[in-house]
Structure formats: structure tokens, C-alpha cells
Design a protein around this motif. Structure first.
Motif, PDB file in Angstrom:
ATOM      1  N   ALA A 267     -22.409  53.931  26.140  1.00 54.27           N
ATOM      2  CA  ALA A 267     -23.641  53.739  26.909  1.00 54.27           C
ATOM      3  C   ALA A 267     -23.601  54.589  28.179  1.00 54.27           C
ATOM      4  O   ALA A 267     -24.579  55.257  28.527  1.00 54.27           O
ATOM      5  CB  ALA A 267     -23.809  52.261  27.241  1.00 54.27           C
ATOM      6  N   ILE A 315     -28.499  61.219  13.655  1.00 51.65           N
ATOM      7  CA  ILE A 315     -27.247  60.865  14.346  1.00 51.65           C
ATOM      8  C   ILE A 315     -26.987  59.369  14.186  1.00 51.65           C
ATOM      9  O   ILE A 315     -25.879  58.952  13.857  1.00 51.65           O
ATOM     10  CB  ILE A 315     -27.320  61.270  15.834  1.00 51.65           C
ATOM     11  CG1 ILE A 315     -27.333  62.805  15.925  1.00 51.65           C
ATOM     12  CG2 ILE A 315     -26.166  60.676  16.623  1.00 51.65           C
ATOM     13  CD1 ILE A 315     -27.519  63.342  17.294  1.00 51.65           C
ATOM     14  N   THR A 325     -18.708  62.533  15.642  1.00 54.08           N
ATOM     15  CA  THR A 325     -18.994  62.618  17.070  1.00 54.08           C
ATOM     16  C   THR A 325     -19.943  63.770  17.333  1.00 54.08           C
ATOM     17  O   THR A 325     -19.951  64.744  16.572  1.00 54.08           O
ATOM     18  CB  THR A 325     -17.693  62.801  17.887  1.00 54.08           C
ATOM     19  OG1 THR A 325     -18.036  62.880  19.268  1.00 54.08           O
ATOM     20  CG2 THR A 325     -16.916  64.044  17.486  1.00 54.08           C
ATOM     21  N   GLY A 332     -14.112  63.736  22.345  1.00 52.00           N
ATOM     22  CA  GLY A 332     -14.277  62.406  21.759  1.00 52.00           C
ATOM     23  C   GLY A 332     -13.669  62.368  20.364  1.00 52.00           C
ATOM     24  O   GLY A 332     -13.650  63.368  19.648  1.00 52.00           O
TER      25      GLY A 332
HETATM   26  N1  LIG Z   1     -25.250  54.326  23.337  1.00 50.69           N
HETATM   27  C1  LIG Z   1     -25.397  55.497  22.718  1.00 50.69           C
HETATM   28  N2  LIG Z   1     -26.414  56.341  23.044  1.00 50.69           N
HETATM   29  C2  LIG Z   1     -26.574  57.527  22.435  1.00 50.69           C
HETATM   30  N3  LIG Z   1     -25.752  58.001  21.469  1.00 50.69           N
HETATM   31  C3  LIG Z   1     -24.732  57.228  21.094  1.00 50.69           C
HETATM   32  C4  LIG Z   1     -24.490  55.945  21.676  1.00 50.69           C
HETATM   33  N4  LIG Z   1     -23.400  55.404  21.081  1.00 50.69           N
HETATM   34  C5  LIG Z   1     -22.970  56.300  20.169  1.00 50.69           C
HETATM   35  N5  LIG Z   1     -23.746  57.400  20.166  1.00 50.69           N
HETATM   36  C6  LIG Z   1     -23.608  58.590  19.281  1.00 50.69           C
HETATM   37  O1  LIG Z   1     -22.734  58.257  18.212  1.00 50.69           O
HETATM   38  C7  LIG Z   1     -21.628  59.159  18.178  1.00 50.69           C
HETATM   39  C8  LIG Z   1     -20.394  58.427  17.692  1.00 50.69           C
HETATM   40  O2  LIG Z   1     -19.992  57.459  18.638  1.00 50.69           O
HETATM   41  P1  LIG Z   1     -18.479  56.996  18.691  1.00 50.69           P
HETATM   42  O3  LIG Z   1     -18.310  56.031  19.807  1.00 50.69           O
HETATM   43  O4  LIG Z   1     -18.085  56.539  17.335  1.00 50.69           O
HETATM   44  O5  LIG Z   1     -17.680  58.332  18.970  1.00 50.69           O
HETATM   45  P2  LIG Z   1     -17.704  59.210  20.306  1.00 50.69           P
HETATM   46  O6  LIG Z   1     -18.265  58.421  21.441  1.00 50.69           O
HETATM   47  O7  LIG Z   1     -18.368  60.502  19.993  1.00 50.69           O
HETATM   48  O8  LIG Z   1     -16.166  59.462  20.530  1.00 50.69           O
HETATM   49  P3  LIG Z   1     -15.174  58.464  21.357  1.00 50.69           P
HETATM   50  O9  LIG Z   1     -15.704  57.075  21.165  1.00 50.69           O
HETATM   51  O10 LIG Z   1     -13.842  58.676  20.783  1.00 50.69           O
HETATM   52  O11 LIG Z   1     -15.279  58.910  22.786  1.00 50.69           O
HETATM   53  C9  LIG Z   1     -21.533  59.718  19.585  1.00 50.69           C
HETATM   54  O12 LIG Z   1     -20.929  60.999  19.592  1.00 50.69           O
HETATM   55  C10 LIG Z   1     -23.002  59.758  20.024  1.00 50.69           C
HETATM   56  O13 LIG Z   1     -23.640  60.917  19.517  1.00 50.69           O
END
Ligand SMILES: Nc1ncnc2c1ncn2[C@@H]1O[C@H](COP(=O)(O)OP(=O)(O)OP(=O)(O)O)[C@@H](O)[C@H]1O
Ligand SMILES: [Mg+2]
Length: 377
Positions: A267, A315, A325, A332
């Protein structure tokens, strides 16, 4: 007695039931038809003799000129063998192994002999075998990655604990030095991020064995909020709205903490322009997706709502896949949401994601409440 050669030939051709065996004229018009052809393709001789053999091809192949191309090749090379999809009379398709031989007399092309075999079953068996082999390779790769992640995450966890403790002690000593404190805060935030990553890796590699116990989510949240607030950048305000009197849930508190840290991190990362992140709890009654009956049951909902950039549909669809990611390499792991999903599902709950590009995202974990059965509706 079978003495008449033409009768012998007729009997021979009619006895072939596994192969469609028929003659074409030089242009591809069907001249003869055997019972094998009728059995495989579904047409009787009356229906096909005198029509073009292109009708057995898929429309796209026919339009691409495949039937005549094969005849040309057969005439040029004296033989052509091919494999592809063909259509039966009832419109169903089958995998065909095809051989076409030109029939020549005194240097003149009289037509073609065409032999077609239905190999759909072999083709499907081969596909299944190939898929099984791929799945096995995939599992083996995952096991290797799992073992590697397990080893590395334990190592890193120990290192990060040492660094984190040292930073805590140092910050007490330099409390009066503002610049030094800022540097230590940055180092501590990086250590927290590293610790979250190692927990994600560990969770992924062990397939997350949960240690479940009855927990009160509100009480835990109140303990965790200060740490969560610390992980958010200054332009992000973290707020909580906790519904009082919630029932307990049976879950693994450590995994829940990791899941919440993942959601708050996501977030905060999406709230680039600054904004509010709201952590909420509530009691909801929903149908249990795993139950056969239409009875509703209670779920304690833990939601993280942000005013960030949201997710486009393509996405959002893939966001929970392990290693998916949108971040740059090294920024990430793509394991955050996959941990959240894995953990919640294993706790008997489910995850709701609602997101609107440019408006924000709410991810809710619904964990089955431990309820007095009399209260179940
Ligand atoms: N709250 C959110 N708002 C917008 N996009 C999101 C949100 N949560 C997740 N995402 C999208 O989903 C993808 C995958 O999320 P995830 O938490 O699995 O991995 P990450 O955040 O990319 O990597 P890490 O959690 O290891 O930092 C993110 O790269 C982002 O594009
Ligand atoms: Mg993440």
C-alpha cells in the motif's frame, strides 16, 4: 475363389477400416471412398465422391491453401506425409496422419492416392506425457529453489537480527545527534525490509507450515501498529479503525504479522503522491466457499485500504502469482501477495482484492471466526 484382380483390389480396400483410403483426381476431387474413410470422417461415399477433398480441412487451413499445397508437394516429390487437424462430418476435429502419393501413368498425372489415419488418441497421450514431464521438471525446479531459499533465508535472518540489535543499541547512544539518528533510522528501515524479505522467502520455501492458535486480531494489531507506522514513508499516514468485540480466529500470529507487513508495504509503495492507508477490522457473515451447504459463517475481516495508484486489470489478475512483480529487478521479490494468499487460504479463509486504477486498492483477509455454533447463521 478370389481370382478376379479388380474384385481382389475392391475387397482389399474395403477391408481397411483403420485408414481412410481414397483416390483424388489431379485437382483434388474425391473419386473413390472406402469404409475406413466413412468411419473416420463420417461421410458416406454418396456425399463425398465428386466433391473437393479440401472440405476435410479446418477453414483456416483451407483458406491458406493447404490442401492444394500438399497435392503439389506430392506431385513434385512423389510422396508427401503430414500431420494436422481435420474436420469430421459432425464438425468435430481429429488429429490426422496423412500420406499422399501421386498416381502416374506414362509420365502423366492421373490423380492421387490419399491415406489418412486418425491419431487423436496417440496425440493426446503424447501431450499428456509431455505435460506430465513439464510439470515434473517444474516441481523439481521449485523444490530446488525452495531448498535454496530456505538455507539463504535462515542465514540472512540471523545476520539481520544481529544488525538490527546493533542498530537499536547504537541509536540509544547517539540519541542527541540528529543526523546520526536519521542515518540509523534509514539503516533500521532497510533492515526491516530485509527481514520481511527473508520471512517471505522462508514462508515460500517451507510451503508455510502454520502454527495455529486462537488469536485476537485487534490486540495483535495494537501491538504491531507502531512498527508498521515506522515502515511507512513520511508522506503516508497509517490509520486504524478496529471494530470492537470481535471473535477470535485460529491462525498463525507470525504469518499474520508478515501478511499485514506485506500489505502495508504494498500500500505504501502504491501511495507515491502521499495519502492515507487505513487498516480496518470487522465481523462479516459470508457463505463458506468450501462448504456444501448454503450456511453463512462468521469471518473476521482484516483489510488494508490505500489511496494509491491501484492496479490495471492485467496486473490485478496476476498479482498473487509467486514471483510476479511490476518492480525493477532487485526491488521486489513478487512474493508478498503470494504469502498473503497462501497463508489466508491455509487458515481456512480467503482474500478479497478490489482495486481501481488511479483511486486505490483494498485487500481484505477473511479469516474464519471461532464462533459458538449457535451463532452461526
Ligand atoms: N496495494 C497495491 N496497489 C497497487 N499495486 C499493488 C498493490 N499490491 C500489490 N500490487 C501489485 O502487485 C504486484 C505483486 O505484489 P507482491 O507484494 O506480491 O510483490 P512485490 O510488492 O512486487 O514484491 P515484494 O512484496 O517482494 O516487495 C506488485 O508488484 C504491484 O504491481
Ligand atoms: Mg509486496
Amino acid at each position: 475363389m478370389l481370382t478376379d484382380p479388380s474384385r481382389q483390389l475392391r475387397l482389399l480396400i474395403d477391408s481397411v477400416r483403420d485408414h481412410a483410403l481414397y483416390l483424388l483426381d489431379p485437382e483434388g476431387m474425391v473419386c473413390s471412398w472406402n469404409p475406413g474413410a466413412e468411419r473416420i470422417k463420417g461421410y458416406s461415399a454418396d456425399e463425398v465422391v465428386g466433391t473437393h477433398f479440401g472440405r476435410f480441412y479446418l477453414p483456416a487451413d483451407r483458406e491458406a491453401g493447404e490442401p492444394l499445397r500438399l497435392l503439389r508437394l506430392a506431385a513434385q516429390h512423389g510422396h508427401v506425409a503430414s500431420e494436422g487437424w481435420r474436420v469430421r462430418r459432425d464438425g468435430s476435429s481429429f488429429r490426422a496422419s496423412v500420406v499422399i502419393e501421386p498416381v502416374m501413368e506414362a509420365g502423366e498425372l492421373l490423380g492421387f492416392v490419399k491415406i489418412t489415419r486418425d491419431i487423436t488418441e496417440q496425440w493426446q497421450a503424447q501431450r499428456l506425457l509431455r505435460d506430465a514431464q513439464r510439470a515434473l521438471r517444474h516441481t523439481q525446479q521449485f523444490e530446488t529453489v525452495g531448498r535454496l531459499s530456505r538455507g539463504l533465508s535462515h542465514e540472512f535472518n540471523n545476520l539481520l537480527t544481529t544488525i538490527g540489535n546493533a542498530l537499536d543499541l547504537l541509536s540509544l547512544r547517539v540519541a542527541s545527534d540528529v543526523r546520526a539518528s536519521e542515518l540509523l533510522d534509514a539503516a533500521q528501515a532497510a533492515t526491516d525490509r530485509g527481514a520481511l524479505l527473508t520471512r517471505q522467502l522462508l514462508a515460500f520455501s517451507t510451503g508455510q507450515t502454520l502454527i495455529r492458535e486462537p488469536v485476537d486480531i485487534n490486540t495483535l494489531l495494537q501491538q504491531w501498529l507502531p512498527d508498521l507506522q515506522r515502515t511507512c514513508p513520511a508522506h503516508v499516514v497509517l490509520e486504524a479503525s478496529l471494530a470492537p468485540g470481535l471473535p477470535q480466529v485460529s491462525t498463525d500470529a507470525m504469518q499474520l504479522q508478515t501478511a499485514l507487513a506485506n500489505l502495508v508495504a504494498n500500500a505504501a509503495e502504491a501511495t507515491l503522491e502521499g495519502g492515507r492507508i487505513l487498516i480496518g477490522t470487522a465481523l462479516e457473515h459470508r457463505l463458506d466457499p468450501d462448504a456444501d451447504t448454503a450456511l453463512q459463517r462468521g469471518y473476521v475481516t482484516l483489510s488494508v485500504c490505500d489511496e494509491g495508484h491501484g492496479m490495471a486489470a492485467e496486473i490485478a489478475e496476476r498479482a498473487t502469482e509467486p514471483f510476479f512483480t511490476t518492480k525493477d529487478i532487485g526491488k521486489g521479490s513478487g512474493l508478498g501477495l503470494s504469502q498473503v494468499f497462501g497463508f489466508t487460504t491455509q487458515s481456512g479463509g480467503f482474500v478479497d482484492v478490489s482495486t481501481t486504477p488511479g483511486v486505490g486498492t483494498t485487500v481484505s483477509l477473511l479469516l474464519p471466526a471461532i464462533e459458538d455454533p449457535a451463532h452461526d447463521r
